[in-house]
Enzyme design. Structure first.
Site, short mmCIF file in Angstrom:
data_model
loop_
_atom_site.label_atom_id
_atom_site.label_comp_id
_atom_site.label_asym_id
_atom_site.label_seq_id
_atom_site.Cartn_x
_atom_site.Cartn_y
_atom_site.Cartn_z
N GLU A 207 0.89 -1.17 0.00
CA GLU A 207 0.00 0.00 0.00
C GLU A 207 0.93 1.23 0.00
O GLU A 207 1.05 1.92 -1.00
CB GLU A 207 -0.90 -0.01 1.24
CG GLU A 207 -1.80 1.21 1.39
CD GLU A 207 -2.56 1.24 2.73
OE1 GLU A 207 -2.16 0.55 3.68
OE2 GLU A 207 -3.56 1.99 2.81
N ASP A 285 -12.24 -0.31 2.21
CA ASP A 285 -11.23 -0.07 3.24
C ASP A 285 -11.84 0.56 4.50
O ASP A 285 -12.13 -0.16 5.45
CB ASP A 285 -10.09 0.79 2.67
CG ASP A 285 -8.76 0.57 3.38
OD1 ASP A 285 -8.68 -0.32 4.23
OD2 ASP A 285 -7.79 1.29 3.06
N1 ADE Z 1 -6.23 0.13 9.12
C1 ADE Z 1 -7.37 0.64 8.63
N2 ADE Z 1 -7.21 1.00 7.36
C2 ADE Z 1 -5.94 0.69 7.01
C3 ADE Z 1 -5.17 0.81 5.83
N3 ADE Z 1 -5.67 1.31 4.70
N4 ADE Z 1 -3.89 0.39 5.86
C4 ADE Z 1 -3.38 -0.12 6.97
N5 ADE Z 1 -4.05 -0.26 8.10
C5 ADE Z 1 -5.33 0.14 8.13
ZN ZN Z 2 -7.06 -1.75 4.87
#
Ligand code: ADE
Ligand code: ZN
Length: 350
Positions: A207, A285
């Site tokens: 990410e 998400d």
């Molecule tokens: N916790 C909640 N959303 C998240 C994300 N996008 N990346 C990592 N941890 C998270």
């Molecule tokens: Zn996440």
């Protein structure tokens, strides 16, 4: 089925009505400001914001950590079993409205147990909402326990111990929170134990963190799905492997733009992931924080990316069912429902 016969102007309605699954939703990220204020009121908690509008105005993030700080603070209003139920029930109703047939829902127990809330309180509320959604909404759902990667592996082991009496109420474990500097290998032993226990394994990787974290999540943690994974395109060998092994990626487009992984939706690589033959899916998400639920994510990506058409809509929905952790016969039933839906949308042609 002649998907090319579907007109571009019909896509928004098709996207919102098509059956789909959601595989990357943090239940604490579905807590809307209205519910935060309601729970703060009934639990006697003082918030740092004067109004719902003030709180919403604070949702201007520069990166993952700037979001996580506000997200963990917001979760502080959750105190009772009823609070956890109300949060999950609200999400599941929202999911139903988006024609989500199945949701695999993350929860972050350490965010709550560190505040003195018993694990039993958290899971009882969430489980009650999941069961009721199956019975009353016809939405199937299951829970995935996420370990917070900014905490130690020892802390993750202690959380697993607390969770084990409730082993039947969750199907797997994941890894979330701040990615950079918290690589998969930090959690090698606890994930090995989870595999021995027969739990499904997923992990956030690629990410904000590098493509190497995706490879390590596969090789070290034995992740069956990668959450996000959008940075895989920086490594051609990794892309070839992800395609060959059909490793699902749970992509979250609105999140990626809000957290500055991509500058704007126009730059998002969802179309390129599909073109590379990857099993990408669309997910929300943390919908209360990122400006939309699952259908909003589909709508925003298809509006911004001209390479996404009816074929990609079908493929993304199909991937979402095939990447889920349900029995093969159940997947087949959902894919059949999807095929029938698209055959109808094609006007019976094909
Ligand atoms: N916790 C909640 N959303 C998240 C994300 N996008 N990346 C990592 N941890 C998270
Ligand atoms: Zn996440």
């Amino acid at each position: 089925m002649n998907l090319e016969s579907i007109q571009r102007r019909d896509l928004p309605a098709i996207l919102s009505r098509m059956p789909k699954a959601e595989l990357h939703i943090h239940i604490e990220g579905s807590l809307e400001p209205e519910l935060i204020f309601e729970m703060a009121g009934r639990n006697g908690i003082r918030l740092d914001y004067a109004s719902i509008e003030d709180l919403r105005a604070a949702y201007a993030f520069t990166d993952l950590q700037s979001f996580l700080d506000i997200y963990y603070a917001g979760a502080g209003v959750l105190q009772t079993e009823q609070d956890f139920f109300d949060m999950a029930w609200s999400y599941l109703n929202r999911a139903k409205a988006d024609n989500v047939l199945h949701a695999e829902i993350f929860f972050d127990p350490q965010t709550h147990t560190a505040r003195g809330i018993p694990f039993a309180t958290v899971i009882a509320g969430l489980d009650r909402a999941v069961r009721r959604a199956g019975e009353e909404l016809g939405v199937s759902a299951s829970l995935i326990l996420c370990f917070l990667r900014h905490l130690s592996e020892e802390d993750a082991f202690a959380t697993l111990e607390e969770a084990l009496p409730y082993r039947d109420l969750f199907i797997g474990v994941g890894l979330d929170s701040g990615e950079r500097g918290n690589p998969p290998e930090k959690f090698a032993r606890v994930f090995a134990r989870c595999r021995e226990l027969g739990l499904h394994i997923v992990a956030h990787a690629g990410e904000e963190g590098p493509a190497d974290y995706i490879r390590d999540a596969l090789d070290i943690l034995k992740a069956e799905r990668i959450d996000h994974g959008v940075r895989c395109l920086e490594d051609a060998d990794l892309v070839a492997r992800l395609a060959r092994e059909r490793v699902p990626l749970t992509v979250c487009p609105l999140s990626n733009v809000k957290l500055a992984v991509f500058r704007e939706m126009h730059d998002h690589n969802l179309g390129r992931l599909l073109q590379a033959g990857l099993a990408a899916t669309v997910n929300s998400d943390d919908p209360a924080y990122f400006g939309g639920y699952l259908n909003d994510n589909y709508a925003a990506t298809f509006a911004a990316l001209p390479e996404l058409g009816a074929r990609e809509a079908y493929q993304l929905a199909r991937n979402s069912f095939e990447a889920s952790f349900v029995a093969e016969e159940v997947k087949k039933g959902w894919v059949t429902a999807l095929d029938e839906y698209f055959a109808g949308a094609c006007g019976g042609k094909g």
